[in-house]
Design a protein around this motif. Sequence first.
Motif, PDB file in Angstrom:
ATOM      1  N   LEU A 106      82.285 -58.201  67.109  1.00  0.00           N
ATOM      2  CA  LEU A 106      83.693 -57.824  67.234  1.00  0.00           C
ATOM      3  C   LEU A 106      83.967 -57.058  68.520  1.00  0.00           C
ATOM      4  CD1 LEU A 106      84.640 -56.742  63.594  1.00  0.00           C
ATOM      5  CD2 LEU A 106      84.907 -58.970  64.712  1.00  0.00           C
ATOM      6  N   HIS A 107      82.954 -56.389  69.061  1.00  0.00           N
ATOM      7  CA  HIS A 107      83.105 -55.594  70.282  1.00  0.00           C
ATOM      8  C   HIS A 107      82.003 -56.005  71.257  1.00  0.00           C
ATOM      9  CE1 HIS A 107      85.900 -52.999  68.076  1.00  0.00           C
ATOM     10  NE2 HIS A 107      85.029 -53.053  67.091  1.00  0.00           N
ATOM     11  N   ILE A 108      82.362 -56.744  72.285  1.00  0.00           N
ATOM     12  CA  ILE A 108      81.397 -57.233  73.276  1.00  0.00           C
ATOM     13  C   ILE A 108      81.570 -56.438  74.568  1.00  0.00           C
ATOM     14  CG2 ILE A 108      80.706 -59.195  74.690  1.00  0.00           C
ATOM     15  CD1 ILE A 108      81.389 -61.014  72.412  1.00  0.00           C
ATOM     16  N   ILE A 109      80.514 -55.740  74.947  1.00  0.00           N
ATOM     17  CA  ILE A 109      80.536 -54.883  76.130  1.00  0.00           C
ATOM     18  C   ILE A 109      79.390 -55.307  77.044  1.00  0.00           C
ATOM     19  CG2 ILE A 109      80.405 -52.519  76.986  1.00  0.00           C
ATOM     20  CD1 ILE A 109      81.312 -51.638  74.151  1.00  0.00           C
ATOM     21  N   VAL A 110      79.728 -55.767  78.221  1.00  0.00           N
ATOM     22  CA  VAL A 110      78.731 -56.276  79.159  1.00  0.00           C
ATOM     23  C   VAL A 110      78.675 -55.351  80.372  1.00  0.00           C
ATOM     24  CG1 VAL A 110      77.979 -58.250  80.517  1.00  0.00           C
ATOM     25  CG2 VAL A 110      79.272 -58.625  78.409  1.00  0.00           C
ATOM     26  N   GLU A 111      77.510 -54.800  80.638  1.00  0.00           N
ATOM     27  CA  GLU A 111      77.304 -53.960  81.819  1.00  0.00           C
ATOM     28  C   GLU A 111      75.930 -54.252  82.388  1.00  0.00           C
ATOM     29  OE1 GLU A 111      77.618 -49.897  80.669  1.00  0.00           O
ATOM     30  OE2 GLU A 111      76.468 -50.163  78.841  1.00  0.00           O
ATOM     31  N   LYS A 112      75.464 -53.437  83.311  1.00  0.00           N
ATOM     32  CA  LYS A 112      74.165 -53.661  83.937  1.00  0.00           C
ATOM     33  C   LYS A 112      73.080 -53.646  82.875  1.00  0.00           C
ATOM     34  CE  LYS A 112      75.393 -51.517  88.362  1.00  0.00           C
ATOM     35  NZ  LYS A 112      75.076 -50.433  89.303  1.00  0.00           N
ATOM     36  N   PRO A 113      72.063 -54.509  83.030  1.00  0.00           N
ATOM     37  CA  PRO A 113      71.848 -55.503  84.086  1.00  0.00           C
ATOM     38  C   PRO A 113      72.386 -56.899  83.738  1.00  0.00           C
ATOM     39  CG  PRO A 113      69.872 -55.313  82.780  1.00  0.00           C
ATOM     40  CD  PRO A 113      70.868 -54.359  82.170  1.00  0.00           C
ATOM     41  N   LEU A 114      72.955 -57.055  82.539  1.00  0.00           N
ATOM     42  CA  LEU A 114      73.407 -58.379  82.114  1.00  0.00           C
ATOM     43  C   LEU A 114      74.574 -58.901  82.936  1.00  0.00           C
ATOM     44  CD1 LEU A 114      73.216 -58.098  78.209  1.00  0.00           C
ATOM     45  CD2 LEU A 114      71.554 -59.080  79.773  1.00  0.00           C
ATOM     46  N   ASN A 115      75.351 -57.998  83.545  1.00  0.00           N
ATOM     47  CA  ASN A 115      76.561 -58.435  84.263  1.00  0.00           C
ATOM     48  C   ASN A 115      76.241 -59.315  85.468  1.00  0.00           C
ATOM     49  OD1 ASN A 115      75.398 -56.393  85.764  1.00  0.00           O
ATOM     50  ND2 ASN A 115      77.329 -55.416  86.279  1.00  0.00           N
ATOM     51  N   ILE A 116      75.032 -59.227  85.996  1.00  0.00           N
ATOM     52  CA  ILE A 116      74.671 -60.014  87.175  1.00  0.00           C
ATOM     53  C   ILE A 116      74.686 -61.507  86.868  1.00  0.00           C
ATOM     54  CG2 ILE A 116      72.862 -60.449  88.873  1.00  0.00           C
ATOM     55  CD1 ILE A 116      71.938 -57.579  88.495  1.00  0.00           C
ATOM     56  N   MET A 117      74.198 -61.887  85.697  1.00  0.00           N
ATOM     57  CA  MET A 117      74.106 -63.305  85.325  1.00  0.00           C
ATOM     58  C   MET A 117      75.251 -63.760  84.432  1.00  0.00           C
ATOM     59  SD  MET A 117      70.039 -63.724  84.484  1.00  0.00           S
ATOM     60  CE  MET A 117      70.318 -65.450  84.054  1.00  0.00           C
ATOM     61  N   PHE A 118      76.129 -62.855  84.045  1.00  0.00           N
ATOM     62  CA  PHE A 118      77.149 -63.174  83.050  1.00  0.00           C
ATOM     63  C   PHE A 118      78.219 -64.079  83.654  1.00  0.00           C
ATOM     64  CE2 PHE A 118      80.266 -62.205  79.698  1.00  0.00           C
ATOM     65  CZ  PHE A 118      79.424 -62.257  78.594  1.00  0.00           C
ATOM     66  N   SER A 119      78.298 -65.297  83.145  1.00  0.00           N
ATOM     67  CA  SER A 119      79.217 -66.303  83.672  1.00  0.00           C
ATOM     68  C   SER A 119      80.229 -66.707  82.605  1.00  0.00           C
ATOM     69  CB  SER A 119      78.438 -67.533  84.131  1.00  0.00           C
ATOM     70  OG  SER A 119      77.782 -68.131  83.024  1.00  0.00           O
ATOM     71  N   ASP A 120      81.141 -67.594  82.977  1.00  0.00           N
ATOM     72  CA  ASP A 120      82.135 -68.093  82.022  1.00  0.00           C
ATOM     73  C   ASP A 120      81.461 -68.760  80.826  1.00  0.00           C
ATOM     74  OD1 ASP A 120      84.171 -67.188  83.590  1.00  0.00           O
ATOM     75  OD2 ASP A 120      84.692 -69.140  84.444  1.00  0.00           O
ATOM     76  N   GLU A 121      80.449 -69.570  81.092  1.00  0.00           N
ATOM     77  CA  GLU A 121      79.789 -70.302  80.016  1.00  0.00           C
ATOM     78  C   GLU A 121      79.122 -69.355  79.025  1.00  0.00           C
ATOM     79  OE1 GLU A 121      76.431 -73.830  79.380  1.00  0.00           O
ATOM     80  OE2 GLU A 121      77.068 -73.222  81.396  1.00  0.00           O
ATOM     81  N   ILE A 122      78.426 -68.347  79.541  1.00  0.00           N
ATOM     82  CA  ILE A 122      77.787 -67.369  78.661  1.00  0.00           C
ATOM     83  C   ILE A 122      78.838 -66.602  77.870  1.00  0.00           C
ATOM     84  CG2 ILE A 122      76.375 -65.280  78.605  1.00  0.00           C
ATOM     85  CD1 ILE A 122      74.935 -66.300  81.077  1.00  0.00           C
ATOM     86  N   MET A 123      79.925 -66.212  78.529  1.00  0.00           N
ATOM     87  CA  MET A 123      80.989 -65.470  77.855  1.00  0.00           C
ATOM     88  C   MET A 123      81.591 -66.286  76.709  1.00  0.00           C
ATOM     89  SD  MET A 123      84.446 -63.777  79.483  1.00  0.00           S
ATOM     90  CE  MET A 123      84.975 -65.345  80.217  1.00  0.00           C
TER      91      MET A 123
END
Length: 349
Positions: A84-101
Amino acid sequence: MERKEDELVDGSTLRGPILPSFGYPEKELSIPEVEEQGQGQGQGPPHEALFLVLAYLPLMELLSMSAVCRSLRDAVDKDVLVWLHIIVEKPLNIMFSDEIMLKLTSRANGRLRTLALIGCTKITDHGLLQVIEKNPHINKLYLPACTALTPEGIVRAVKTLTEHYQASKSVRINGIYNLTKEHLETLSSYLQMNPAKIEVRKPELCFFHDHRNFSVLRIEESNRPIDVEICPRCNEVRTVFDCPRETCKKKREKATTGCRGCYFCIPRCEECGKCVDDEESGEVVCAEVLCSDCWLQLPKCNFCNRPYCSRHAKPQLTSPGSTGFICAVCHVNFIGDSPCDSVESQIAG
């Protein structure tokens, strides 16, 4: 690239680092191998209490949990409350793309409440809008430093949210390029489309040190619907900070702007958030700004007598017979070898 994104979503890329060897040869283990070893050692399935904390774990740890064993993987994949609450920060933000989201947000089954993407530079307007259309109940949309997003794309996303029964409560867009006064006015009008849900409260003060040290892992309620405004100094759309200095507080009480402004207009202390002039600022190893009071309180390098700010402080090479440290710059200039290697050798010794 598609293979890497799939591994990031199902946690398989995290499998090696989160599984300590405990005396076994270091290697990456598959989920069946982990369960087989656990049963052989009499460990059995995870304790039931572990499943209760899944919804409170950061995304990095949550994806790691899904790679531990089959039962945890199923719990992470099938429990909607976890997503219900998705929070993306370092280090995952480097690879986080539209498809992953799109893959991660789909696990909320349209019930997503918080979407916080901190510095996710690969997220595009199209990908964001797709997530918004499938999750109309998002009430916290945090997109700071997502530099691939455009102001027009963010306006479309917020407009889509406010067209549903529950308008978005707060938006964070500091660090988005080319924001104008017109964009800000449009966003503000959308966020206030439902006056019945707006609580009239005293405006919340925004201090620089709180803003920099704010952890998105504990997103708190705020009465600021949007984190940017028109800076009274430069007239640009940026986050505007108040000053905790006593003299500035008195000016604020008298309804004068005082030293209120964005960071580009008014340098502020990294530790306490006070306004700092050129004469007061002391030299710092990490090139941040410190007021004289905070500069005096921080430990100094034994060679150059400069401190690190707390945000950049990390294990440093200590000097024999001294309580101080040697900064990375002086270590290279006077000792010559890599400071990281020296710190590791000290820890090993």
